[in-house]
Motif scaffolding. Structure first.
Motif, PDB file in Angstrom:
ATOM      1  N   MET A   1       0.837  -1.190   0.000  1.00 11.28           N
ATOM      2  CA  MET A   1       0.000   0.000   0.000  1.00 11.28           C
ATOM      3  C   MET A   1       0.874   1.242   0.000  1.00 11.28           C
ATOM      4  SD  MET A   1      -2.628   1.345   2.925  1.00 11.28           S
ATOM      5  CE  MET A   1      -1.247   1.573   4.027  1.00 11.28           C
ATOM      6  N   LYS A   2       0.575   2.181  -0.868  1.00  9.99           N
ATOM      7  CA  LYS A   2       1.314   3.436  -0.922  1.00  9.99           C
ATOM      8  C   LYS A   2       0.568   4.513  -0.156  1.00  9.99           C
ATOM      9  CE  LYS A   2       3.299   2.554  -5.479  1.00  9.99           C
ATOM     10  NZ  LYS A   2       3.428   3.078  -6.844  1.00  9.99           N
ATOM     11  N   ARG A  93      -4.605  -1.859   3.264  1.00  9.60           N
ATOM     12  CA  ARG A  93      -3.192  -1.979   3.650  1.00  9.60           C
ATOM     13  C   ARG A  93      -2.447  -3.011   2.815  1.00  9.60           C
ATOM     14  NH1 ARG A  93      -3.508  -4.855   9.634  1.00  9.60           N
ATOM     15  NH2 ARG A  93      -4.781  -6.663   9.041  1.00  9.60           N
ATOM     16  N   ASP A  94      -3.131  -4.018   2.265  1.00 12.45           N
ATOM     17  CA  ASP A  94      -2.458  -5.040   1.466  1.00 12.45           C
ATOM     18  C   ASP A  94      -2.716  -4.887  -0.029  1.00 12.45           C
ATOM     19  OD1 ASP A  94      -1.442  -6.285   3.767  1.00 12.45           O
ATOM     20  OD2 ASP A  94      -3.312  -7.399   4.063  1.00 12.45           O
ATOM     21  N   LEU A  95      -3.331  -3.781  -0.438  1.00 14.12           N
ATOM     22  CA  LEU A  95      -3.638  -3.578  -1.855  1.00 14.12           C
ATOM     23  C   LEU A  95      -2.436  -3.017  -2.600  1.00 14.12           C
ATOM     24  CD1 LEU A  95      -7.249  -2.036  -1.847  1.00 14.12           C
ATOM     25  CD2 LEU A  95      -6.575  -4.383  -2.413  1.00 14.12           C
ATOM     26  N   ASP A  96      -2.297  -3.426  -3.855  1.00 15.48           N
ATOM     27  CA  ASP A  96      -1.316  -2.839  -4.768  1.00 15.48           C
ATOM     28  C   ASP A  96      -2.071  -1.863  -5.663  1.00 15.48           C
ATOM     29  OD1 ASP A  96       0.669  -2.128  -6.483  1.00 15.48           O
ATOM     30  OD2 ASP A  96       0.903  -4.109  -7.404  1.00 15.48           O
ATOM     31  N   GLU A  97      -1.967  -0.561  -5.357  1.00 20.28           N
ATOM     32  CA  GLU A  97      -2.782   0.409  -6.077  1.00 20.28           C
ATOM     33  C   GLU A  97      -2.398   0.518  -7.547  1.00 20.28           C
ATOM     34  OE1 GLU A  97      -1.265   4.783  -5.368  1.00 20.28           O
ATOM     35  OE2 GLU A  97      -1.400   3.707  -3.482  1.00 20.28           O
ATOM     36  N   ASP A  98      -1.154   0.129  -7.904  1.00 20.02           N
ATOM     37  CA  ASP A  98      -0.760   0.169  -9.309  1.00 20.02           C
ATOM     38  C   ASP A  98      -1.528  -0.857 -10.142  1.00 20.02           C
ATOM     39  OD1 ASP A  98       1.050   2.198  -8.876  1.00 20.02           O
ATOM     40  OD2 ASP A  98       2.694   0.813  -8.424  1.00 20.02           O
ATOM     41  N   PRO A 101      -7.831  -1.017 -11.296  1.00 15.33           N
ATOM     42  CA  PRO A 101      -8.406  -0.239 -12.404  1.00 15.33           C
ATOM     43  C   PRO A 101      -8.626   1.211 -11.979  1.00 15.33           C
ATOM     44  CG  PRO A 101      -9.602  -2.309 -12.074  1.00 15.33           C
ATOM     45  CD  PRO A 101      -8.679  -2.150 -10.906  1.00 15.33           C
ATOM     46  N   ALA A 102      -8.590   2.112 -12.944  1.00 16.53           N
ATOM     47  CA  ALA A 102      -8.676   3.541 -12.651  1.00 16.53           C
ATOM     48  C   ALA A 102      -9.956   3.883 -11.897  1.00 16.53           C
ATOM     49  CB  ALA A 102      -8.578   4.347 -13.943  1.00 16.53           C
ATOM     50  N   ARG A 103     -11.066   3.286 -12.297  1.00 21.49           N
ATOM     51  CA  ARG A 103     -12.334   3.623 -11.655  1.00 21.49           C
ATOM     52  C   ARG A 103     -12.367   3.134 -10.212  1.00 21.49           C
ATOM     53  NH1 ARG A 103     -18.396   2.406 -14.101  1.00 21.49           N
ATOM     54  NH2 ARG A 103     -19.557   3.506 -12.466  1.00 21.49           N
ATOM     55  N   GLU A 104     -11.810   1.938  -9.948  1.00 19.28           N
ATOM     56  CA  GLU A 104     -11.782   1.412  -8.577  1.00 19.28           C
ATOM     57  C   GLU A 104     -10.857   2.243  -7.700  1.00 19.28           C
ATOM     58  OE1 GLU A 104     -10.744  -2.791  -6.269  1.00 19.28           O
ATOM     59  OE2 GLU A 104     -11.028  -2.734  -8.459  1.00 19.28           O
ATOM     60  N   LEU A 105      -9.709   2.654  -8.248  1.00 20.52           N
ATOM     61  CA  LEU A 105      -8.802   3.500  -7.492  1.00 20.52           C
ATOM     62  C   LEU A 105      -9.454   4.846  -7.173  1.00 20.52           C
ATOM     63  CD1 LEU A 105      -6.019   4.123  -6.294  1.00 20.52           C
ATOM     64  CD2 LEU A 105      -5.287   4.828  -8.591  1.00 20.52           C
TER      65      LEU A 105
END
Length: 378
Positions: A1-2, A93-98, A101-105
């Motif tokens: 997570m960033k 906390r365990d997600l890779d935001e890269d 998908p753009a809409r989910e982010l």
């Protein structure tokens, strides 16, 4: 997570209204405490004010002002809703935001409990102040090594706060401040997020009306159409010359209030390599004394620009160009205001343009102004 998903950042306003993003990177857990700079109160004479504001679903607190010679220092505490912050932290906390998908982010960013705080203006005793950050910024993840030190510095405000953010601000102005601050006003917002889209089209520059383009709002999924009209191609005088094409656009249906499209008006890697090659050739001609017939550099207000080059030694080259924004009065055929849509810069006279829609800037919070008065809060 960033820190994009969980963390806070503060944009600090200068005298001219320009903000500088102040953000501290994530510190690794295995850094020894002796290697970290000790968190302590600023130097100067303290004045307790306990100024509290509610903004964007969070409580902001300025506990104390420290008066120094010619400036005032304070810490801005950002306290989100604790149950919401805890639930959000466990979710991301365990997600890779890269990989999202753009809409989910975009949907996650809109629910972020610790977002950005834009201090767009600050006055101290009626005088406009210029803000800067000393790099003392803490983003509120509970496993950060500096959390305990900040709680020790502000036990009353942070003792029960598991998630919080802190940024240390320095206010300066022409002259010096009074020994005791009597009043302050702070304007917060607007808070905006840049949601990525990364769509591109190759469009002709033959004077005919370009085709209409469709895209989806990354936040809501609503479909929009960008109706284009021929614009103009500016010549940016320099060595070598750059060409800046663009179009006039009209978005139907209109974007939500406070939102706007962001286009990439820079040089592609291929164009940047060509620009550097021609610049080197020009330098070689000048060193050989063969530049008598070269076109002289005659900058004008109409085509003036600032060009910044990063890299170029042994890796990719990034080039940035800043120019005055374009405006067009009136409304388009569909009753919506015009927007200038700049295309990518070209080194050669362009026959077509590459229009790159990088993303959309979405307003998350409007502007609000808060006032504090010493006599009323003693």
């Amino acid at each position: 997570m960033k820190r994009t998903l969980f963390g806070c950042c503060v944009a600090l306003a200068g005298v001219a209204g320009l903000g500088a993003l102040a953000r501290r990177g994530t510190q690794k857990k295995n850094i020894a405490a002796a290697q970290r700079e000790e968190i302590k109160a600023p130097a100067g004479r303290p004045q307790t004010i306990n100024w509290t504001m509610n903004y964007g679903g969070a409580r902001l607190v300025v506990p104390t002002l420290w008066h120094q010679a010619g400036w005032v220092v304070f810490d801005l505490l950002i306290l989100p809703d604790q149950p919401k912050a805890q639930a959000f932290y466990h979710q991301v906390r365990d997600l890779d935001e890269d990989a999202l998908p753009a809409r989910e982010l975009a949907a996650l960013l809109r629910r972020r409990p610790l977002g950005s705080v834009n201090i767009s203006a600050l006055t101290v005793d009626g005088r406009r102040a210029c803000l800067s950050s000393d790099g003392w910024n803490y983003c509120g993840c509970p496993d950060e090594p500096d959390a305990a030190a900040w709680r020790k510095l502000y036990p009353r405000q942070l003792l029960l706060a598991r998630h919080f953010g802190v940024v240390r601000c320095t206010a300066r102005c022409d002259g010096s401040f009074a020994p005791v601050t009597r009043s302050m006003t702070m304007r917060l917002g607007p808070e905006c997020e840049n949601l990525p889209m990364n769509k591109s089209w190759n469009l002709p520059l033959d004077g005919r009306t370009p085709p209409s383009l469709t895209f989806a709002d990354p936040a809501t999924g609503c479909r929009h159409t960008l109706y284009l009209q021929p614009g103009h191609t500016d010549k940016i005088a320099g060595e070598p010359t750059l060409w800046a094409p663009g179009f006039w656009g009209e978005v139907v249906p209109p974007l939500p209030q406070g939102s706007r499209l962001n286009f990439d008006a820079g040089l592609s890697q291929a164009e940047a390599d060509l620009w550097m090659q021609r610049r080197e050739e020009r330098a070689a001609q000048e060193s050989a004394g063969n530049a008598e017939n070269a076109e002289p550099f005659r900058p004008m207000t109409k085509n003036a620009a600032m060009i910044g080059v990063i890299g170029g030694a042994d890796g990719p080259t990034a080039m940035f160009v800043t120019r005055k924004g374009e405006t067009k009065q009136g409304l388009g055929p569909h009753g919506q205001p015009w927007q200038w849509c700049p295309a990518g810069l070209r080194v050669q006279t362009p026959l077509q343009a590459k229009l790159v829609l990088q993303g959309m800037q979405v307003q998350m919070q409007p502007c609000r102004t808060y006032a504090w008065n010493w006599e009323e809060n003693r």
